[in-house]
Write a protein that holds these residues in place. Structure first.
Motif, PDB file in Angstrom:
ATOM      1  N   ASP A 166       0.821  -1.217   0.000  1.00 15.81           N
ATOM      2  CA  ASP A 166       0.000   0.000   0.000  1.00 15.81           C
ATOM      3  C   ASP A 166       0.857   1.269   0.000  1.00 15.81           C
ATOM      4  O   ASP A 166       0.419   2.332   0.437  1.00 15.81           O
ATOM      5  N   ASP A 167       2.101   1.126  -0.484  1.00 19.76           N
ATOM      6  CA  ASP A 167       3.009   2.262  -0.694  1.00 19.76           C
ATOM      7  C   ASP A 167       3.488   2.928   0.589  1.00 19.76           C
ATOM      8  O   ASP A 167       4.004   4.054   0.557  1.00 19.76           O
ATOM      9  N   ARG A 168       3.341   2.248   1.708  1.00 21.92           N
ATOM     10  CA  ARG A 168       4.007   2.729   2.922  1.00 21.92           C
ATOM     11  C   ARG A 168       5.468   2.285   2.901  1.00 21.92           C
ATOM     12  O   ARG A 168       5.818   1.297   2.274  1.00 21.92           O
ATOM     13  N   VAL A 169       6.312   3.032   3.595  1.00 17.14           N
ATOM     14  CA  VAL A 169       7.717   2.660   3.736  1.00 17.14           C
ATOM     15  C   VAL A 169       7.911   2.145   5.153  1.00 17.14           C
ATOM     16  O   VAL A 169       7.757   2.888   6.124  1.00 17.14           O
TER      17      VAL A 169
ATOM     18  N   ARG B  64       8.841   7.038  -7.282  1.00 16.02           N
ATOM     19  CA  ARG B  64       9.216   6.982  -5.866  1.00 16.02           C
ATOM     20  C   ARG B  64      10.721   7.064  -5.713  1.00 16.02           C
ATOM     21  O   ARG B  64      11.478   6.594  -6.567  1.00 16.02           O
ATOM     22  N   HIS B  65      11.150   7.647  -4.592  1.00 18.93           N
ATOM     23  CA  HIS B  65      12.570   7.651  -4.232  1.00 18.93           C
ATOM     24  C   HIS B  65      12.641   7.486  -2.723  1.00 18.93           C
ATOM     25  O   HIS B  65      11.992   8.224  -1.973  1.00 18.93           O
ATOM     26  N   ILE B  66      13.400   6.505  -2.274  1.00 19.52           N
ATOM     27  CA  ILE B  66      13.491   6.194  -0.849  1.00 19.52           C
ATOM     28  C   ILE B  66      14.952   6.266  -0.424  1.00 19.52           C
ATOM     29  O   ILE B  66      15.826   5.665  -1.068  1.00 19.52           O
TER      30      ILE B  66
ATOM     31  N   GLU C  78      10.590  11.429   6.808  1.00 23.04           N
ATOM     32  CA  GLU C  78      10.293  12.739   6.235  1.00 23.04           C
ATOM     33  C   GLU C  78       9.830  12.536   4.794  1.00 23.04           C
ATOM     34  O   GLU C  78      10.494  11.874   4.012  1.00 23.04           O
ATOM     35  N   GLN C  79       8.684  13.101   4.471  1.00 22.66           N
ATOM     36  CA  GLN C  79       8.111  12.936   3.146  1.00 22.66           C
ATOM     37  C   GLN C  79       8.201  14.244   2.389  1.00 22.66           C
ATOM     38  O   GLN C  79       7.731  15.288   2.859  1.00 22.66           O
ATOM     39  N   HIS C  80       8.832  14.225   1.227  1.00 18.25           N
ATOM     40  CA  HIS C  80       8.950  15.399   0.369  1.00 18.25           C
ATOM     41  C   HIS C  80       8.420  15.009  -1.009  1.00 18.25           C
ATOM     42  O   HIS C  80       9.167  14.534  -1.859  1.00 18.25           O
ATOM     43  N   GLY C  81       7.124  15.186  -1.207  1.00 18.21           N
ATOM     44  CA  GLY C  81       6.514  14.732  -2.444  1.00 18.21           C
ATOM     45  C   GLY C  81       6.598  13.218  -2.541  1.00 18.21           C
ATOM     46  O   GLY C  81       6.080  12.502  -1.677  1.00 18.21           O
ATOM     47  N   ASN C  82       7.256  12.739  -3.573  1.00 19.48           N
ATOM     48  CA  ASN C  82       7.426  11.293  -3.737  1.00 19.48           C
ATOM     49  C   ASN C  82       8.731  10.782  -3.137  1.00 19.48           C
ATOM     50  O   ASN C  82       9.070   9.604  -3.310  1.00 19.48           O
ATOM     51  N   ASP C  83       9.457  11.666  -2.457  1.00 25.49           N
ATOM     52  CA  ASP C  83      10.717  11.273  -1.827  1.00 25.49           C
ATOM     53  C   ASP C  83      10.480  10.986  -0.346  1.00 25.49           C
ATOM     54  O   ASP C  83       9.924  11.823   0.381  1.00 25.49           O
ATOM     55  N   SER C  84      10.909   9.800   0.082  1.00 24.59           N
ATOM     56  CA  SER C  84      10.810   9.417   1.493  1.00 24.59           C
ATOM     57  C   SER C  84      12.220   9.296   2.058  1.00 24.59           C
ATOM     58  O   SER C  84      13.044   8.546   1.517  1.00 24.59           O
TER      59      SER C  84
END
Length: 729
Positions: free
Chosen positions: A446-449, A475-477, A496-502
């Motif tokens: 479900d797209d959680r990290v 996505r970028h993790i 910390e979430q910055h748009g699609n960057d985690s």
């Protein structure tokens, strides 16, 4: 030191974590990775070299080997992405347009289970359109006007003429569930889900057992995991119950309940009740307390088999069928070898390497999911390194590897193998990509990290770096190393979430580790011959050729060594035996020897019979089905037997007649009758895979381009009374 004797030494070394930066070394095999100008890599595998182009999505760690293998998986996926597919059994081998994934370097077609598991393991992230196209290709409506309408998920050509000998087509919904954001695809999936579940409920569900019948999922080379006496008789497999297939049905029912709720469909409560009941039945029937694991399959009368498979257990854990206690026991008790986890245990001493004595990376990826579900760093690290090592040594994401060497071939005379293997096998590619995105970086469905990274892998992945990162479509993790490693598992401290960057700041925690279970006998004893049964007054004298355990009608009687007296009953009594091995390991079951008063009814349909007493009866048909070979085709004959007994409602039961090598009995069914009641039996049309419009393209046998075929040569109708104890499930 023997291969198996070196197990503990290798596992102990693995527990400290690999230092695979540029290279790895394993049992005399070497692999190394160098970074090339422009972002590509050069892999020197165990027996070949491979230039790996720069990949669209990069991973950046302290290990060029890890980074390059992620790029290699994407290159394998690129090669599996095609505009047409072909198979010799369809359209005479001519290309079929399909913007989808082919199955591998040796397999240029799309099969339901291969694609569905691959999509579920994450291919939907990399190419959602291609994933949907392939799944749509595996749906079909009926081409028989009077048959129920679909679309239906297709069971591919297979054992005994396909469905319902095999019933794991519901794996389709594992893949489809990730792609329901597309409204049109969601509507199609809902139609296919309701139609397929209704069909399986009618023809494959056994209300008495509360389980679905059919072959183990993906383990469809029956000689590899079923008793040798089933090699040319598909009826016992069609009659049996598999853990994996039942868990797949549970997940399909859960999805149906969810989608029904979203659509305000009145069937939501019905689907949820069926799912809950199936979960309870799986736990009641398949759990074997003395092993602390779920059995791989049961005989048609519920006979337990001392046989286990990793995919079934992993699916039971990740689906929630297994509660926390059963899940931890099952994973801890499933055996491992230095190179990885076998897909079946115990192994077969008389079978070549394929499913037997083998590691399959896609199954290892599901075992990794199970380990993550249980927060178990030992098994997480073990499966990550197994998947990584296999790909590095082979130079591609192969279908399977030999169990002890993780090699693509071991010379062992007539048992050499793997017998069949293929580079860039689609579900292996998906398994590798899942190992990276889920196993290391913690990306959930479900797209959680939610990273759960074993501390033992920090030296390889982080080295002296403070952070590692993963790029995915959209996505970028980034995982940031904590200052202290005072634990065994790295989890998220802050995200910390910055748009699609985690950006994930990790922290080390100490959690209980499940042991890597290695002190197990590798091979099962050979199944004995059927017991000899003779009447001696009020008893049956049952004689076994080997010491072991006696079973009667699926229930354990006790130990047998020589001859054992069993009270005779005026009803069906089927005896089978197992042979004892090391650590009380049982062989697979012998063929059954059945005794009891049989009514055999010949003649034209409908046929008549009078019940001699109140009770329940077992019915089967003598038949011959020579419309295809024993191992493939789409023409298993599937009928409905309507039973009309005076004083009772009509009882309608399915009867399956798989491809046969001669005259034999069909699957059995049960009905009830009162003493003296006159019963009439009518054989009515059912449904098989030849009825699907898609199979008009099938040119590999009958029931395809020549038209649908759902017939067998039917002989006598056999009726035998069941013991009173079996009258109520």
């Amino acid at each position: 030191m023997s291969i198996f004797g070196s197990l503990m030494l290798a596992l102990t070394a693995a527990a400290h974590g690999p230092l695979w930066h540029d290279s790895l070394h394993w049992r005399g095999q070497n692999a190394s990775m160098t970074v090339q100008p422009g972002g590509g890599f050069l892999l020197q595998a165990a027996h070949d070299r491979r230039a790996i182009p720069a990949s669209p999505y990069a991973v950046q760690t302290a290990s060029p080997l890890f980074d390059g293998l992620y790029a290699m998986a994407q290159d394998d996926l690129r090669q599996d992405s095609v505009g047409s597919i072909r198979d010799d059994a369809f359209d005479h081998g001519q290309p079929i347009p399909c913007t989808c994934f082919e199955t591998g370097a040796k397999w240029h077609y799309v099969w339901t289970r291969d694609l569905s598991y691959a999509v579920d393991l994450g291919l939907w992230r990399f190419d959602a359109a291609r994933s949907r196209n392939g799944l749509r290709f595996k749906l079909s409506d009926s081409r028989v006007p009077e048959a129920p309408r679909g679309p239906f998920a297709m069971q591919d050509t297979g054992s005994g003429g396909s469905w319902p000998v095999s019933t794991d087509r519901v794996a389709w919904f594992l893949g489809a569930r990730h792609l329901l954001g597309d409204p049109a695809f969601a509507d199609t999936s809902w139609q296919a889900l309701t139609a397929t579940l209704a069909q399986d409920r009618r023809y494959a569900f056994d209300a008495g057992m509360g389980l679905y019948r059919g072959e183990t999922s993906f383990l469809d080379w029956r000689e590899q995991s079923y008793p040798a006496w089933m090699a040319n008789d598909m009826v016992p497999i069609a009659q049996s119950y598999a853990l994996s297939t039942n868990v797949l049905h549970y997940q399909a029912l859960q999805l149906a309940a969810r989608m029904a709720g979203e659509r305000h469909d009145a069937r939501v409560a019905e689907y949820q009740a069926q799912a809950d009941a199936l979960k309870a039945a799986i736990n009641a029937r398949f759990w074997r307390a003395d092993r602390g694991m779920y059995m791989s399959y049961l005989g048609g009368d519920g006979t337990p088999y001392d046989s286990y498979d990793l995919l079934g257990i992993a699916l039971a854990i990740t689906s929630g069928v297994a509660d926390a206690g059963h899940a931890r026991q099952a994973l801890a008790n499933y055996p491992v070898w230095p190179a990885g986890s076998p897909v079946v245990w115990p192994e077969r001493v008389d079978q070549p390497i394929y499913h037997n004595r083998a590691i399959w990376p896609f199954v290892s990826a599901y075992a990794l999911r199970a380990a993550r579900t249980l927060d178990d760093p030992a098994h997480i690290a073990f499966e990550i390194t197994s998947v990584m090592r296999g790909a590095a040594l082979a130079g591609s994401n192969m279908e399977n590897y030999e169990l002890t060497t993780e090699s693509t071939h071991v010379d062992d005379g007539k048992l050499s193998g793997p017998v069949v293997d293929s580079p860039r096998q689609l579900w292996s590619v998906a398994g590798y990509l899942a190992m990276v995105s889920e196993g290391v970086f913690g990306l959930t469905d479900d797209d959680r990290v939610e990273p759960k990274l074993p501390v033992s892998l920090v030296p390889m992945l982080f080295g002296s770096k403070d952070a590692i990162s993963l790029q995915l479509p959209g996505r970028h993790i980034t995982l940031q190393r904590p200052q202290k490693l005072d634990g065994n598992l790295l989890v998220a401290d802050r995200i910390e979430q910055h748009g699609n960057d985690s950006v994930v700041l990790l922290k080390a925690v100490k959690v209980p580790e499940l042991p890597l279970h290695s002190k197990v006998p590798p091979f099962a004893p050979v199944a004995p011959a059927a017991p000899e049964v003779t009447r001696d007054g009020a008893n049956w004298q049952v004689r076994s050729s080997a010491p072991g355990t006696l079973y009667l009608n699926g229930r354990r009687v006790g130990a047998i060594a020589g001859t054992l007296a069993v009270p005779a009953a005026d009803a069906l009594q089927c005896f089978s035996v197992t042979q004892a091995g090391a650590d009380d390991l049982e062989s697979l079951q012998s063929p059954p020897q059945c005794e009891g008063p049989v009514s055999s009814i010949e003649g034209a349909w409908p046929r008549a019979w009078t019940a001699p007493a109140d009770g329940r009866y077992q019915v089967a048909l003598s038949y011959r089905n020579d419309h295809g070979p024993i191992n493939t085709g789409v023409t298993a004959a599937v009928k409905q037997l309507a039973i009309r007994c005076e004083g009772s409602p009509v009882q309608t039961v399915p009867v399956v007649m798989p491809h046969s090598t001669g005259e034999q009995l069909s699957t059995t069914a049960q009905f009830s009758a009162s003493a003296g009641a006159h019963c009439r039996f009518a054989l009515e049309q059912g449904f098989n895979m030849s009825f699907l419009a898609h199979n008009a393209h099938y040119t590999g046998g009958t029931g395809g381009s020549s038209g649908p075929l759902n017939e067998a040569d039917v002989g006598a109708l056999r009726i035998v009374p069941l013991p009173a104890a079996e009258s109520a499930p």
